[in-house]
Design an enzyme around this catalytic site. Structure first.
Site, PDB file in Angstrom:
ATOM      1  N   GLY A  55       0.818  -1.216   0.000  1.00  0.00           N
ATOM      2  CA  GLY A  55       0.000   0.000   0.000  1.00  0.00           C
ATOM      3  C   GLY A  55       0.844   1.255   0.000  1.00  0.00           C
ATOM      4  O   GLY A  55       0.509   2.240   0.652  1.00  0.00           O
TER       5      GLY A  55
ATOM      6  N   SER B  98       1.431   3.340  -2.434  1.00  0.00           N
ATOM      7  CA  SER B  98       1.109   4.378  -3.427  1.00  0.00           C
ATOM      8  C   SER B  98       0.083   5.392  -2.954  1.00  0.00           C
ATOM      9  O   SER B  98      -0.315   6.273  -3.708  1.00  0.00           O
ATOM     10  CB  SER B  98       0.613   3.719  -4.722  1.00  0.00           C
ATOM     11  OG  SER B  98      -0.575   2.985  -4.481  1.00  0.00           O
TER      12      SER B  98
ATOM     13  N   GLY C 235      -1.838   7.478   0.847  1.00  0.00           N
ATOM     14  CA  GLY C 235      -1.963   7.667   2.281  1.00  0.00           C
ATOM     15  C   GLY C 235      -0.659   7.599   3.041  1.00  0.00           C
ATOM     16  O   GLY C 235       0.381   8.093   2.597  1.00  0.00           O
ATOM     17  N   ILE C 236      -0.704   6.950   4.207  1.00  0.00           N
ATOM     18  CA  ILE C 236       0.493   6.880   5.043  1.00  0.00           C
ATOM     19  C   ILE C 236       1.556   5.986   4.433  1.00  0.00           C
ATOM     20  O   ILE C 236       2.727   6.060   4.813  1.00  0.00           O
ATOM     21  CB  ILE C 236       0.152   6.412   6.481  1.00  0.00           C
ATOM     22  CG1 ILE C 236      -0.385   4.978   6.475  1.00  0.00           C
ATOM     23  CG2 ILE C 236      -0.836   7.351   7.134  1.00  0.00           C
ATOM     24  CD1 ILE C 236      -0.614   4.422   7.869  1.00  0.00           C
ATOM     25  N   GLY C 237       1.176   5.160   3.450  1.00  0.00           N
ATOM     26  CA  GLY C 237       2.158   4.310   2.775  1.00  0.00           C
ATOM     27  C   GLY C 237       3.197   5.134   2.049  1.00  0.00           C
ATOM     28  O   GLY C 237       4.384   4.790   2.028  1.00  0.00           O
TER      29      GLY C 237
ATOM     30  N   ASP D 144      -1.214  -6.830  -5.876  1.00  0.00           N
ATOM     31  CA  ASP D 144      -2.663  -6.723  -5.686  1.00  0.00           C
ATOM     32  C   ASP D 144      -3.056  -7.726  -4.609  1.00  0.00           C
ATOM     33  O   ASP D 144      -3.064  -8.938  -4.834  1.00  0.00           O
ATOM     34  CB  ASP D 144      -3.380  -7.026  -7.003  1.00  0.00           C
ATOM     35  CG  ASP D 144      -4.897  -6.881  -6.869  1.00  0.00           C
ATOM     36  OD1 ASP D 144      -5.384  -6.671  -5.744  1.00  0.00           O
ATOM     37  OD2 ASP D 144      -5.582  -6.986  -7.901  1.00  0.00           O
TER      38      ASP D 144
ATOM     39  N   ASN E 187       1.046  -2.530   5.286  1.00  0.00           N
ATOM     40  CA  ASN E 187       0.346  -1.260   5.445  1.00  0.00           C
ATOM     41  C   ASN E 187      -0.991  -1.186   4.702  1.00  0.00           C
ATOM     42  O   ASN E 187      -1.906  -0.491   5.129  1.00  0.00           O
ATOM     43  CB  ASN E 187       1.278  -0.135   4.963  1.00  0.00           C
ATOM     44  CG  ASN E 187       0.564   1.183   4.823  1.00  0.00           C
ATOM     45  OD1 ASN E 187       0.308   1.872   5.799  1.00  0.00           O
ATOM     46  ND2 ASN E 187       0.249   1.566   3.587  1.00  0.00           N
TER      47      ASN E 187
ATOM     48  N   SER F 138      -5.426  -1.190  13.782  1.00  0.00           N
ATOM     49  CA  SER F 138      -6.247  -0.023  14.080  1.00  0.00           C
ATOM     50  C   SER F 138      -6.853  -0.200  15.464  1.00  0.00           C
ATOM     51  O   SER F 138      -6.994  -1.323  15.973  1.00  0.00           O
ATOM     52  CB  SER F 138      -7.377   0.109  13.047  1.00  0.00           C
ATOM     53  OG  SER F 138      -8.363   1.036  13.485  1.00  0.00           O
TER      54      SER F 138
ATOM     55  N   TYR G  38     -23.814 -10.161   8.087  1.00  0.00           N
ATOM     56  CA  TYR G  38     -22.576  -9.451   7.723  1.00  0.00           C
ATOM     57  C   TYR G  38     -22.701  -7.972   8.071  1.00  0.00           C
ATOM     58  O   TYR G  38     -23.724  -7.339   7.792  1.00  0.00           O
ATOM     59  CB  TYR G  38     -22.271  -9.585   6.235  1.00  0.00           C
ATOM     60  CG  TYR G  38     -21.021  -8.843   5.801  1.00  0.00           C
ATOM     61  CD1 TYR G  38     -19.774  -9.423   5.952  1.00  0.00           C
ATOM     62  CD2 TYR G  38     -21.091  -7.559   5.264  1.00  0.00           C
ATOM     63  CE1 TYR G  38     -18.614  -8.752   5.583  1.00  0.00           C
ATOM     64  CE2 TYR G  38     -19.936  -6.872   4.881  1.00  0.00           C
ATOM     65  CZ  TYR G  38     -18.708  -7.474   5.043  1.00  0.00           C
ATOM     66  OH  TYR G  38     -17.565  -6.804   4.677  1.00  0.00           O
TER      67      TYR G  38
END
Length: 532
Positions: free
Chosen positions: A35, A37, A39-41, A91, A121, A174, A199
């Site tokens: 991850g 590419s 946000g926090i990545g 992916d 991440n 989280s 669900y």
């Protein structure tokens, strides 16, 4: 070596990734970040690369990953060209892609220095019931199972660094892990609960994040038991508004943004704890398996602290992964997929439901009389479903309020601690001032003494000069005395010579007198005889 005293101050919501890694040398280390590419990545990859690590930036597409790398290089200015960043097409909703990404890293690094940092991440949050290409429930599949699989594949390459520090696996979890009331090990993939209409997007998200924490604990235990130089940590990055919320409606996003405003972090701050977990030298092997928050070890829920549950989850995950790899869950995989703006593939389930609803409405109008009872029944069922959803929303809201309350308490405690810290710093500053005053007084005294010493030296110099002058004068006097002595000696010698001459003359005169007397004696004797 990083200053330990300064690093103790990192335990804050406002710490950035750059501050978390400041003073730490990661040159020569290899990192894999999923991850990377967005946000926090992005900030995680940026911090590691700027401090010398070789970073495999995980992204769903090569184009997206390269765009981020180009941006990081551009922002770094002249240093950008020397950064070691490489796109890793990955992916997580496709296990074949996970395997291919791992094989690429293994081929390049396993036989060399290996991999020292793996940061799990990437993730999805609170999305509708959806399945991956392998038939895994999307949140469980992406957030937990795919990362579990990636770690298993990379384990042969995880090696200690050249500095001897163990490799580290970091799972970005989280605080939502507390949403999971339990861990149904026989239904990780939500097959039974989904079939029963149970669900819940947020419940699924909470379960997947609880899996992240439990995974970190069990991995740490297994690595220690095997004697492997690998540490594991999980963490809560904080509240950050990123693409992770893409599945929420505009209203929900606005509500989340408004309710969490006081605790929100920037992406640079959100990446801080990931960087801390991956690089902090003060995190020891004895602390491996810990859950972190705001760059410090923090307690997690009772469920995620249960090592028996962690061991059970590991085995259940292995079984679920085996089913997915064998294709046993393919029947759950979506048949139609579409690309979202961010590159996320989603089924067109919502659109299909809308079209079906339109067709049913048309049929209901045509056969209104014949289907009146059926329509009424369906309406009642719809009302029940709405009521269920309402209850779920209320429960989610309650949980959010509880979380906000917890955060508020935590913030108050942090404020108190900060006040104490300020008081301590103030007291320390006062003591420092006192010491400084003493040092100044001491310095002044030393200056005074130095001046006195300098004066004494000058006086000694003057005395030395006077002494030298006196010596010269003594020499002159000595010369004069010597000259006078020589004169007196000459006079004395002259007198001695004169005395000698006088003595000689006296001796001569006496001799003459004696001789004369001798001559005169016979005559006298004769005269005396004559007289008789």
């Amino acid at each position: 070596m990083a200053n330990t005293n300064n690093r103790a101050k990192l335990a804050s919501k406002r710490t950035t990734a750059e501050q978390a890694i400041s003073g730490i040398d990661v040159k020569g280390k290899v990192a894999v970040v999923t991850g990377g590419s967005s946000g926090i990545g992005v900030e995680t990859c940026r911090a590691l690369a700027l401090h010398g690590a070789k970073v495999y930036l995980g992204a769903r597409s090569a184009e997206a990953g390269q765009a981020v790398i180009d941006g990081i290089r551009r922002d770094a200015g002249d240093a950008g060209a020397g950064l070691h960043l490489e796109v890793l097409v990955l992916d997580l909703s496709d296990l074949a892609s996970v395997r291919q990404a791992a094989e690429k890293v293994l081929a390049a690094e396993a036989a060399a220095a290996g991999v020292q940092i793996v940061i799990l991440n990437a993730g999805v949050m609170a999305c509708p019931l959806t399945y991956t290409q392998d038939g895994l429930e999307l949140q469980t599949g992406v957030n937990h199972v795919a990362h579990f699989y990636l770690t298993q594949l990379l384990l042969p390459a995880l090696k200690a660094g050249a500095d001897g520090a163990p490799a580290r696996v970091v799972a970005v979890a989280s605080s939502a892990h507390s949403f999971a009331p339990g861990m149904p090990l026989d239904d990780l993939n939500w097959e039974k609960r989904a079939a029963a209409g149970k669900y819940g997007p947020w419940q699924s998200y909470g379960q997947s994040k609880a899996c992240n924490v439990l995974f970190g604990r069990e991995l740490a235990k297994r690595m220690a038991a095997e004697g492997r130089p690998v540490l594991a940590f999980s963490l809560h990055p904080g509240i950050i508004m990123t693409a992770l919320q893409r599945h929420q409606s505009g209203l929900v996003k606005a509500a989340i943004r408004w309710m969490t405003a006081p605790w929100q972090k920037s992406t640079a701050q959100g990446a801080a704890t990931s960087i801390y977990a991956a690089t902090a030298p003060e995190l020891t092997p004895a602390q491996s398996g810990s859950y972190l928050c705001d760059c410090a070890i923090s307690p997690s829920s009772k469920l995620t602290s249960d090592m028996a549950v962690a061991a059970g989850l590991w085995e259940a995950t292995e079984a679920l992964l085996a089913r997915a790899l064998k294709g046993e869950l393919k029947h759950l995989a979506p048949k139609q997929e579409a690309k979202e703006a961010g590159g996320k593939e989603e089924p067109k389930a919502a659109e299909g439901v809308k079209e079906d609803a339109k067709e049913e409405a048309k049929e209901a109008v045509k056969e209104a009389k014949a289907q009146a009872k059926e329509v009424a029944k369906e309406a009642k069922e719809a009302v029940k479903e709405v009521a269920k959803e309402d209850v779920k929303v209320k429960e989610a809201a309650k949980e959010a309020v509880k979380e906000v309350a917890k955060e508020e308490v935590k913030v108050k405690e942090e404020v108190k601690e900060a006040a104490k810290e300020v008081a301590k710093e103030e007291a320390t500053a006062k003591e420092d001032v006192k010491e400084a005053v003493k040092e100044v007084a001491k310095a002044e005294e030393e200056v005074k003494e130095a001046k006195e010493e300098e004066k004494a030296k000058e006086e000694v110099k003057e005395v030395a000069k006077e002494e030298e002058k006196a010596k010269e004068e003594v020499k002159e006097v000595a010369k004069e005395v010597k000259a006078e002595v020589a004169k007196e000696e000459a006079k004395a010698e002259a007198k001695v010579e004169a005395g000698k001459e006088a003595v000689a003359e006296a001796k001569a005169a006496a001799g003459k007198a004696v001789a004369a007397a001798a001559e005169e004696k016979p005559a006298a004797v004769a005269a005396a005889g004559t007289a008789q």
